[in-house]
Scaffold this active site. Structure first.
Site, PDB file in Angstrom:
ATOM      1  N   CYS A  69       0.808  -1.223   0.000  1.00 62.97           N
ATOM      2  CA  CYS A  69       0.000   0.000   0.000  1.00 62.97           C
ATOM      3  C   CYS A  69       0.845   1.279   0.000  1.00 62.97           C
ATOM      4  O   CYS A  69       1.961   1.277   0.506  1.00 62.97           O
ATOM      5  CB  CYS A  69      -0.870   0.053   1.234  1.00 62.97           C
ATOM      6  SG  CYS A  69      -1.796  -1.429   1.552  1.00 62.97           S
ATOM      7  N   ARG A  81       4.681  -0.068  -6.121  1.00 64.17           N
ATOM      8  CA  ARG A  81       4.636  -0.897  -4.909  1.00 64.17           C
ATOM      9  C   ARG A  81       3.568  -1.972  -4.999  1.00 64.17           C
ATOM     10  O   ARG A  81       3.555  -2.889  -4.194  1.00 64.17           O
ATOM     11  CB  ARG A  81       4.354  -0.005  -3.696  1.00 64.17           C
ATOM     12  CG  ARG A  81       5.442   0.997  -3.427  1.00 64.17           C
ATOM     13  CD  ARG A  81       5.006   2.013  -2.402  1.00 64.17           C
ATOM     14  NE  ARG A  81       4.854   1.408  -1.099  1.00 64.17           N
ATOM     15  CZ  ARG A  81       5.768   1.463  -0.139  1.00 64.17           C
ATOM     16  NH1 ARG A  81       6.886   2.073  -0.358  1.00 64.17           N
ATOM     17  NH2 ARG A  81       5.559   0.911   1.024  1.00 64.17           N
ATOM     18  N   TRP A 125      -3.299  -2.510  -1.248  1.00 69.38           N
ATOM     19  CA  TRP A 125      -2.951  -3.871  -1.660  1.00 69.38           C
ATOM     20  C   TRP A 125      -3.634  -4.759  -0.640  1.00 69.38           C
ATOM     21  O   TRP A 125      -3.276  -4.763   0.537  1.00 69.38           O
ATOM     22  CB  TRP A 125      -1.429  -4.026  -1.614  1.00 69.38           C
ATOM     23  CG  TRP A 125      -0.897  -5.277  -2.205  1.00 69.38           C
ATOM     24  CD1 TRP A 125      -0.656  -5.536  -3.526  1.00 69.38           C
ATOM     25  CD2 TRP A 125      -0.466  -6.453  -1.499  1.00 69.38           C
ATOM     26  NE1 TRP A 125      -0.121  -6.791  -3.673  1.00 69.38           N
ATOM     27  CE2 TRP A 125       0.003  -7.373  -2.459  1.00 69.38           C
ATOM     28  CE3 TRP A 125      -0.449  -6.823  -0.150  1.00 69.38           C
ATOM     29  CZ2 TRP A 125       0.493  -8.625  -2.112  1.00 69.38           C
ATOM     30  CZ3 TRP A 125       0.041  -8.072   0.191  1.00 69.38           C
ATOM     31  CH2 TRP A 125       0.503  -8.955  -0.782  1.00 69.38           C
ATOM     32  N   ASN A 127      -1.351   1.939   6.225  1.00 67.95           N
ATOM     33  CA  ASN A 127      -0.551   0.834   5.687  1.00 67.95           C
ATOM     34  C   ASN A 127      -0.190  -0.069   6.848  1.00 67.95           C
ATOM     35  O   ASN A 127       0.094   0.428   7.937  1.00 67.95           O
ATOM     36  CB  ASN A 127       0.757   1.344   5.082  1.00 67.95           C
ATOM     37  CG  ASN A 127       0.559   2.018   3.747  1.00 67.95           C
ATOM     38  OD1 ASN A 127      -0.548   2.057   3.238  1.00 67.95           O
ATOM     39  ND2 ASN A 127       1.638   2.553   3.201  1.00 67.95           N
ATOM     40  N   GLY A 128      -0.118  -1.360   6.587  1.00 66.76           N
ATOM     41  CA  GLY A 128       0.265  -2.301   7.639  1.00 66.76           C
ATOM     42  C   GLY A 128      -0.885  -3.218   7.983  1.00 66.76           C
ATOM     43  O   GLY A 128      -1.861  -3.321   7.223  1.00 66.76           O
ATOM     44  N   GLU A 153      18.182 -17.005  -8.272  1.00 62.55           N
ATOM     45  CA  GLU A 153      17.747 -15.651  -8.606  1.00 62.55           C
ATOM     46  C   GLU A 153      17.215 -15.594 -10.051  1.00 62.55           C
ATOM     47  O   GLU A 153      16.208 -14.950 -10.320  1.00 62.55           O
ATOM     48  CB  GLU A 153      18.907 -14.662  -8.404  1.00 62.55           C
ATOM     49  CG  GLU A 153      18.625 -13.228  -8.782  1.00 62.55           C
ATOM     50  CD  GLU A 153      17.496 -12.561  -7.988  1.00 62.55           C
ATOM     51  OE1 GLU A 153      16.961 -13.163  -7.053  1.00 62.55           O
ATOM     52  OE2 GLU A 153      17.141 -11.425  -8.354  1.00 62.55           O
ATOM     53  N   LYS A 200      13.451 -14.361 -10.981  1.00 64.34           N
ATOM     54  CA  LYS A 200      13.203 -13.256 -11.915  1.00 64.34           C
ATOM     55  C   LYS A 200      12.211 -13.710 -12.977  1.00 64.34           C
ATOM     56  O   LYS A 200      11.263 -13.015 -13.299  1.00 64.34           O
ATOM     57  CB  LYS A 200      14.493 -12.802 -12.621  1.00 64.34           C
ATOM     58  CG  LYS A 200      15.449 -11.966 -11.831  1.00 64.34           C
ATOM     59  CD  LYS A 200      15.014 -10.541 -11.570  1.00 64.34           C
ATOM     60  CE  LYS A 200      14.217 -10.408 -10.332  1.00 64.34           C
ATOM     61  NZ  LYS A 200      14.841 -10.305  -9.053  1.00 64.34           N
ATOM     62  N   GLU A 241       8.504 -14.493 -11.439  1.00 63.02           N
ATOM     63  CA  GLU A 241       7.733 -13.421 -10.808  1.00 63.02           C
ATOM     64  C   GLU A 241       7.171 -12.424 -11.809  1.00 63.02           C
ATOM     65  O   GLU A 241       6.121 -11.849 -11.579  1.00 63.02           O
ATOM     66  CB  GLU A 241       8.535 -12.699  -9.722  1.00 63.02           C
ATOM     67  CG  GLU A 241       9.676 -11.850 -10.217  1.00 63.02           C
ATOM     68  CD  GLU A 241      10.386 -11.108  -9.084  1.00 63.02           C
ATOM     69  OE1 GLU A 241       9.741 -10.703  -8.122  1.00 63.02           O
ATOM     70  OE2 GLU A 241      11.616 -10.938  -9.185  1.00 63.02           O
ATOM     71  N   HIS A 289      17.033 -36.780  -7.941  1.00 64.12           N
ATOM     72  CA  HIS A 289      16.309 -37.221  -6.752  1.00 64.12           C
ATOM     73  C   HIS A 289      14.829 -36.873  -6.826  1.00 64.12           C
ATOM     74  O   HIS A 289      14.173 -36.736  -5.798  1.00 64.12           O
ATOM     75  CB  HIS A 289      16.973 -36.641  -5.499  1.00 64.12           C
ATOM     76  CG  HIS A 289      18.393 -37.095  -5.367  1.00 64.12           C
ATOM     77  ND1 HIS A 289      18.731 -38.359  -4.971  1.00 64.12           N
ATOM     78  CD2 HIS A 289      19.557 -36.468  -5.670  1.00 64.12           C
ATOM     79  CE1 HIS A 289      20.048 -38.493  -5.007  1.00 64.12           C
ATOM     80  NE2 HIS A 289      20.571 -37.352  -5.426  1.00 64.12           N
ATOM     81  N   LYS A 306       6.299  -4.057  -3.945  1.00 63.25           N
ATOM     82  CA  LYS A 306       7.731  -3.757  -3.904  1.00 63.25           C
ATOM     83  C   LYS A 306       8.294  -3.918  -2.504  1.00 63.25           C
ATOM     84  O   LYS A 306       9.378  -4.448  -2.307  1.00 63.25           O
ATOM     85  CB  LYS A 306       7.965  -2.328  -4.410  1.00 63.25           C
ATOM     86  CG  LYS A 306       9.427  -1.906  -4.422  1.00 63.25           C
ATOM     87  CD  LYS A 306      10.210  -2.695  -5.452  1.00 63.25           C
ATOM     88  CE  LYS A 306      11.687  -2.372  -5.455  1.00 63.25           C
ATOM     89  NZ  LYS A 306      12.464  -3.411  -6.166  1.00 63.25           N
TER      90      LYS A 306
HETATM   91  C1  F6R Z   1      12.238 -10.099  -6.144  1.00 67.29           C
HETATM   92  C2  F6R Z   1      12.247  -9.152  -5.050  1.00 67.29           C
HETATM   93  C3  F6R Z   1      11.884  -9.657  -3.702  1.00 67.29           C
HETATM   94  C4  F6R Z   1      12.678  -8.904  -2.616  1.00 67.29           C
HETATM   95  C5  F6R Z   1      12.158  -9.311  -1.227  1.00 67.29           C
HETATM   96  C6  F6R Z   1      12.921  -8.628  -0.129  1.00 67.29           C
HETATM   97  O1  F6R Z   1      12.597  -9.510  -7.349  1.00 67.29           O
HETATM   98  O2  F6R Z   1      12.494  -7.989  -5.237  1.00 67.29           O
HETATM   99  O3  F6R Z   1      12.063 -11.029  -3.590  1.00 67.29           O
HETATM  100  O4  F6R Z   1      14.028  -9.203  -2.759  1.00 67.29           O
HETATM  101  O5  F6R Z   1      10.805  -8.999  -1.122  1.00 67.29           O
HETATM  102  O6  F6R Z   1      12.769  -7.240  -0.201  1.00 67.29           O
HETATM  103  P1  F6R Z   1      13.783  -6.262   0.506  1.00 67.29           P
HETATM  104  O7  F6R Z   1      15.098  -6.441  -0.171  1.00 67.29           O
HETATM  105  O8  F6R Z   1      13.204  -4.908   0.314  1.00 67.29           O
HETATM  106  O9  F6R Z   1      13.841  -6.687   1.950  1.00 67.29           O
END
Ligand code: F6R
Length: 623
Positions: free
Chosen positions: A2, A27, A76, A108-109, A496, A500, A503, A519, A618
């Protein structure tokens, strides 16, 4: 997650709020709303499900809402489905009619005890129109405000003592025109001021074009904003003073700068972000480059004293931990455990004061990472945070802070923050190795540091070759499954690469330690399944190639990602991507770039929203 924006000043608030909210779109959100008041008159609340465009259309780009004091929100969904009724702002009146409301607020929260509070309020004849915890919160403020005939700050203080959970809360009171009141705990919120205007925002980009002078409001603190003036209060309602901080970010950095998407812009910003981060911690000493962590305060004595390292993080930041684990264990005498913050926080921990817990977080606000940090501190363990956002909660609470210089990262999928976090992992490994007497050869140390200094240029070279990947990615845009495999450091990079891909493109993908395929997972390989092998580690190369061939003989289509010179790979795989050579400890920094590009191009080919993938946010400020 949010977003909150607020404005008090001479200008019309609504267009400013809409513009601010648009800067927080990255976000992630599913509905949005505004509450504005025109002088002494009632609030006007307008909400819309879906994108901000809907809200803009409903309010004629904000022009239909008169008044210079207002709050806005992008939601959100956590409690209750995404809908107009559940969207914020929420009001204190019994029905969803804004005209009668005493209090209107955005939040937010998460309020953990909202059911209990809702029941309490229901006993006092409050009725609820939405399924949200925020409506309960706003009504609780109203309840205390009226019951004890309190002023806004006292009513807020009473409220925050009663709620459990996290919040950045902004409210307006009918009796106090031209004022916004805020309270905060464990959810980001900044307050900006210039001469005759005041702003609130849950993240810097929302207000950057109006002011660079901000206050960080602390946990369990409150503030009152009027045009150009802010007063802070502690939980007792006493006034407290705060320092004004200047935001150094370039406003341009939060814009797309000619790129079609933030993600592509941020992928291209990696050489600079990497170099900026290296330059922050590597200093010239004569003709030598030396790692200087004095700014962090991590002294040689502290480093020598470490008995065990824990790296705790979420998502991509956790993947950085996985890479760092291999590098630290190889270059030092330290054992490293990498933990998912959401698991770590609920496990029994046997931390010692001599352990070092490293928390990695771009936003510095991730709820689980923040909780892991706090628990570690409570157990008396030293904490080091690798963080991108200056002044974020994790940065403020950790014992030592190592900032990444990635600049604002807007695309939900991290790229440049990840790359700069890797650099911090390498530098810590080298420093630990040096101080603890494991890397004793000065020439060897110099070689490693010099190699790190080359990464930025080499990333630029990988980016120059992106067209081939674009072509390949468009071929695989309809894939159902993609496997990323590797061993050791290459496995950490595969994790990673796979995240990428899935997601943003919504193609199911998995990362596997190549030796683990047999396995169970290999039964998923069928004709045409794309298997991407990451092959940057010389001593594991043959073994991973063998695992790839096992997949090929079951119908897989193979992509090999390796370093220049390993041309024999072409005899075995169907498509090859090469990256420049660098010391193997740091090869992940180069290997990840083609994988980021693959994910990006695949997503663009599918016509999906690259920067704002569905269901994702985000900054994950709730558990
Ligand atoms: C994936 C991504 C997330 C963040 C995770 C942690 O592309 O960005 O997996 O890495 O939500 O977020 P931070 O780094 O802000 O603690």
């Amino acid at each position: 997650m949010c977003g909150i924006v607020g404005y008090v000043g001479e200008k019309q608030a609504a267009p400013i709020l809409l513009d601010g909210l648009s800067k927080l779109e990255y976000r992630g959100y599913d509905s949005a709303g505004l509450a504005v008041r025109d002088g002494e008159k009632n609030f006007k609340v307008v909400k819309a499900k879906g994108r901000l465009k809907q809200l803009s259309e409903k309010t004629n780009d904000g022009n239909a809402l008169k008044g210079g004091c207002g709050i806005g929100h992008t939601r959100w969904a956590t409690h209750g489905e995404p809908s107009e009724i559940n969207a914020h702002p929420h009001i204190s009146s019994y029905t969803a009619s804004d005209a009668e409301a005493n209090v209107v607020g955005v939040h937010n929260g998460i309020i953990e005890n909202f059911q209990e509070l809702k029941a309490k309020l229901a006993r006092h004849d409050y009725e609820f129109y939405s399924q949200t915890d925020t409506e309960v919160l706003v009504k609780l403020v109203d309840y205390y405000y009226k019951k004890y005939n309190m002023g806004p700050i006292d009513a807020l203080a009473k409220t925050i003592v009663r709620v459990r959970g996290s919040y950045a809360l902004a409210v307006m009171f009918k009796d106090y025109p031209g004022e916004i009141y805020v309270a905060r705990k464990d959810s980001p919120m900044i307050i900006g001021v210039n001469e005759d205007e005041s702003y609130i925002a849950s993240d810097v980009p929302a207000i950057l074009k109006h002011t660079r002078n901000v206050y960080y409001i602390g946990n369990l603190e409150m503030a009152k904003l009027s045009a150009g003036a802010v007063t802070f209060f502690n939980l007792d309602g006493d006034e407290i003073t705060k320092d004004l901080v200047e935001i150094k970010w370039d406003a341009e950095a939060a814009e797309k700068g000619g790129y079609e998407h933030f993600m592509m812009k941020e992928i291209h910003e990696q050489p600079k972000a990497i170099m900026d981060t290296v330059n922050k911690y590597v200093k010239k000493d004569g003709d030598k480059n030396v790692i200087d962590l004095s700014e962090i305060g991590l002294t040689d004595d502290v480093i020598k004293d470490i008995s065990q390292v824990y790296i705790v993080a979420c998502g991509s930041a956790w993947h950085v931990g996985m890479v760092s684990q291999y590098v630290i264990e190889d270059l030092t005498d330290l054992q490293v455990r990498v933990e998912l913050a959401s698991e770590f926080r609920y496990r029994k921990k046997h931390l010692k004061p001599t352990d070092l817990v490293i928390i990695i977080s771009q936003s510095g606000e991730t709820a689980d990472s923040l909780a892991a940090l706090r628990e570690s501190k409570e157990l008396g363990t030293k904490t080091l945070a690798i963080v991108n956002v200056v002044g974020s909660s994790i940065a403020r609470e950790a014992d030592y802070v190592m900032y990444t210089l990635a600049g604002p990262e807007i695309a939900v999928a991290t790229t440049k923050a990840y790359s700069t976090q890797l650099i911090c992992g390498y530098l810590l490994a080298l420093k630990f190795g040096e101080v603890r007497g494991v890397i004793t050869d000065e020439e060897k140390l110099k070689y490693y540091v010099d190699e790190i200094m080359t990464i930025s240029d080499k990333v630029s070279k990988v980016l120059d070759d992106k067209e081939r990947l674009q072509w390949f990615a468009s071929k695989y845009a309809n894939a159902h499954d993609i496997f990323f495999i590797g061993r050791g450091l290459d496995y950490a990079i595969s994790l990673e690469g796979s995240l990428k891909m899935k997601e943003i493109s919504y193609i199911h993908s998995e990362a596997y330690a190549a030796g683990e395929l047999k396995h169970g997972t290999i039964s998923l390989i069928e004709d045409g399944t794309l298997v991407i092998g990451v092959l940057t580690q010389e001593d594991l190369y043959e073994k991973t190639v063998s695992n790839m061939l096992e997949c090929k003989s079951r119908g897989a289509y193979l992509m090999g990602l390796t370093t220049y010179g390993k041309y024999e790979i072409e005899d075995n795989v169907n498509f090859t991507v090469y990256v420049p050579n660098v010391d193997e400890h740091f090869a992940g920094s180069l290997a990840i770039i083609p994988l980021q590009l693959m994910a990006y191009y695949t997503t663009v080919s599918k016509g999906l929203d690259v920067d704002k993938p569905r269901n994702l946010a985000k900054s994950v400020t709730v558990e």
